[in-house]
Design an enzyme around this catalytic site. Structure first.
Site, PDB file in Angstrom:
ATOM      1  N   GLY A  12       0.782  -1.231   0.000  1.00 44.94           N
ATOM      2  CA  GLY A  12       0.000   0.000   0.000  1.00 44.94           C
ATOM      3  C   GLY A  12       0.811   1.277   0.000  1.00 44.94           C
ATOM      4  CG  ASN A  14       1.281   3.187  -5.817  1.00 46.02           C
ATOM      5  OD1 ASN A  14       1.626   4.199  -6.412  1.00 46.02           O
ATOM      6  ND2 ASN A  14       1.866   2.011  -6.012  1.00 46.02           N
ATOM      7  CG  LEU A  91      -1.247  -7.491  -7.313  1.00 47.67           C
ATOM      8  CD1 LEU A  91      -0.099  -8.209  -6.616  1.00 47.67           C
ATOM      9  CD2 LEU A  91      -0.744  -6.751  -8.548  1.00 47.67           C
ATOM     10  CB  ILE A  94     -11.258  -5.216 -12.919  1.00 47.96           C
ATOM     11  CG1 ILE A  94     -10.180  -4.582 -12.022  1.00 47.96           C
ATOM     12  CG2 ILE A  94     -12.548  -4.440 -12.795  1.00 47.96           C
ATOM     13  CD1 ILE A  94     -10.532  -4.582 -10.559  1.00 47.96           C
ATOM     14  CG  ASN A 108      -4.094  -0.571 -13.010  1.00 48.39           C
ATOM     15  OD1 ASN A 108      -3.913  -0.875 -11.827  1.00 48.39           O
ATOM     16  ND2 ASN A 108      -3.406  -1.148 -13.990  1.00 48.39           N
ATOM     17  CG  HIS A 110       1.005  -1.229 -16.093  1.00 45.88           C
ATOM     18  ND1 HIS A 110       0.521  -2.513 -15.960  1.00 45.88           N
ATOM     19  CD2 HIS A 110       2.105  -1.316 -16.857  1.00 45.88           C
ATOM     20  CE1 HIS A 110       1.298  -3.334 -16.633  1.00 45.88           C
ATOM     21  NE2 HIS A 110       2.269  -2.632 -17.195  1.00 45.88           N
ATOM     22  CG  ASP A 151      -1.999  -3.788 -18.035  1.00 44.03           C
ATOM     23  OD1 ASP A 151      -2.575  -3.367 -17.022  1.00 44.03           O
ATOM     24  OD2 ASP A 151      -1.171  -4.714 -18.014  1.00 44.03           O
ATOM     25  CD  GLU A 181       4.441   2.121  -9.352  1.00 49.21           C
ATOM     26  OE1 GLU A 181       3.504   1.763  -8.626  1.00 49.21           O
ATOM     27  OE2 GLU A 181       5.380   1.356  -9.650  1.00 49.21           O
TER      28      GLU A 181
HETATM   29  C1  GRF Z   1       3.033  -1.034  -7.534  1.00 51.64           C
HETATM   30  O1  GRF Z   1       4.279  -1.019  -8.124  1.00 51.64           O
HETATM   31  C2  GRF Z   1       2.018  -1.178  -8.607  1.00 51.64           C
HETATM   32  O2  GRF Z   1       2.303  -0.450  -9.754  1.00 51.64           O
HETATM   33  C3  GRF Z   1       2.121  -2.641  -8.845  1.00 51.64           C
HETATM   34  O3  GRF Z   1       2.227  -3.203  -7.551  1.00 51.64           O
HETATM   35  C4  GRF Z   1       2.876  -2.303  -6.722  1.00 51.64           C
HETATM   36  C5  GRF Z   1       2.044  -2.059  -5.510  1.00 51.64           C
HETATM   37  O4  GRF Z   1       2.751  -1.447  -4.525  1.00 51.64           O
HETATM   38  N1  GRF Z   1       1.017  -3.132  -9.611  1.00 51.64           N
HETATM   39  P1  GRF Z   1       2.029  -0.876  -3.241  1.00 51.64           P
HETATM   40  O5  GRF Z   1       1.080  -1.941  -2.688  1.00 51.64           O
HETATM   41  O6  GRF Z   1       1.288   0.367  -3.641  1.00 51.64           O
HETATM   42  O7  GRF Z   1       3.142  -0.605  -2.283  1.00 51.64           O
END
Ligand code: GRF
Length: 208
Positions: A12, A14, A91, A94, A108, A110, A151, A181
């Site tokens: 988490g 992000n 992951l 959807i 999303n 990516h 994607d 990101e």
């Molecule tokens: C991120 O790099 C995202 O792009 C990928 O998985 C990672 C998730 O990281 N699909 P987090 O859970 O946000 O730390």
């Protein structure tokens, strides 16, 4: 106020970037109504709790069929009446019923420059025996709308990141998260929350 639901599967970071951007005012006009995880032990749920955000786990493992899982997922999301569903390291594929119910309302992040390297190797770069096989010099991250493909939805924002000669996958992953990101995902949420994103078919216009 944009009502956001954030979907997660792991650490988490992000999600944390989004929470921090709301706290610091980089994202305006937005509230996170819930964090939904497919994994009970996802640290992202802890992060939600620490910030007083409701965390819910809907795990495919708790259902006998995929259809039942998907129904529960859609019901759970609907309860929060979201304007935007943010896949932040979620992951799970959807369900099309969700995509059709929320057209251009699911985004999303990516970890590569779509359409390059989609579905290939680690972090979009093919790894062979621990090294980045082709010596790519640039990778990055993409925020896109989610359609029924993998994607394939309209691209909203991208940021390139340098690949250095002695990068390991872990070092590169960290740089992509830090430089791309954690910046572009909050930026896109702020733009959507302030009505600055227009979708023209498969192309996205960002208004000034
Ligand atoms: C991120 O790099 C995202 O792009 C990928 O998985 C990672 C998730 O990281 N699909 P987090 O859970 O946000 O730390």
């Amino acid at each position: 106020m944009l009502r956001a639901v954030v979907m997660v599967s792991g650490g988490g970071t992000n999600l944390q970037a989004i929470i921090d951007a709301i706290d610091s005012g980089k994202i305006t006009n937005t509230s996170i109504e819930a964090v939904i995880s497919n994994k009970k032990d996802a640290y992202a749920l802890e992060r939600a709790k620490n910030h007083g955000i409701e965390g819910v786990c809907v795990s495919p493992k708790d259902f006998t069929t995929r259809v039942e899982f998907e129904e529960e997922l859609v019901t759970t999301i609907d309860k929060f009446n979201p304007d935007l569903i943010i896949l932040a390291g979620y992951l799970v594929i959807i369900p099309s019923v969700l995509v059709n119910k929320y057209p251009n309302k699911i985004i999303n992040i990516h970890p590569s420059l779509i359409p390059s390297f989609c579905g290939m190797g680690y972090y979009g770069l093919k790894v062979h025996e621990g090294v980045l096989e082709r010596g790519n010099k640039v990778t990055g991250a993409t925020v896109h709308f989610v359609d029924e493909g993998a994607d394939t939805g309209p691209i909203i924002m991208q940021k390139a990141v340098e690949v250095k000669f002695d990068d390991t996958p872990e070092v590169l992953q960290r740089r992509v998260m830090e430089e791309a990101e954690w910046n572009i995902l909050p930026q896109v949420i702020d733009l959507i929350a302030n009505d600055k994103v227009r979708v023209h078919g498969r192309r996205v216009e960002i208004l000034d």
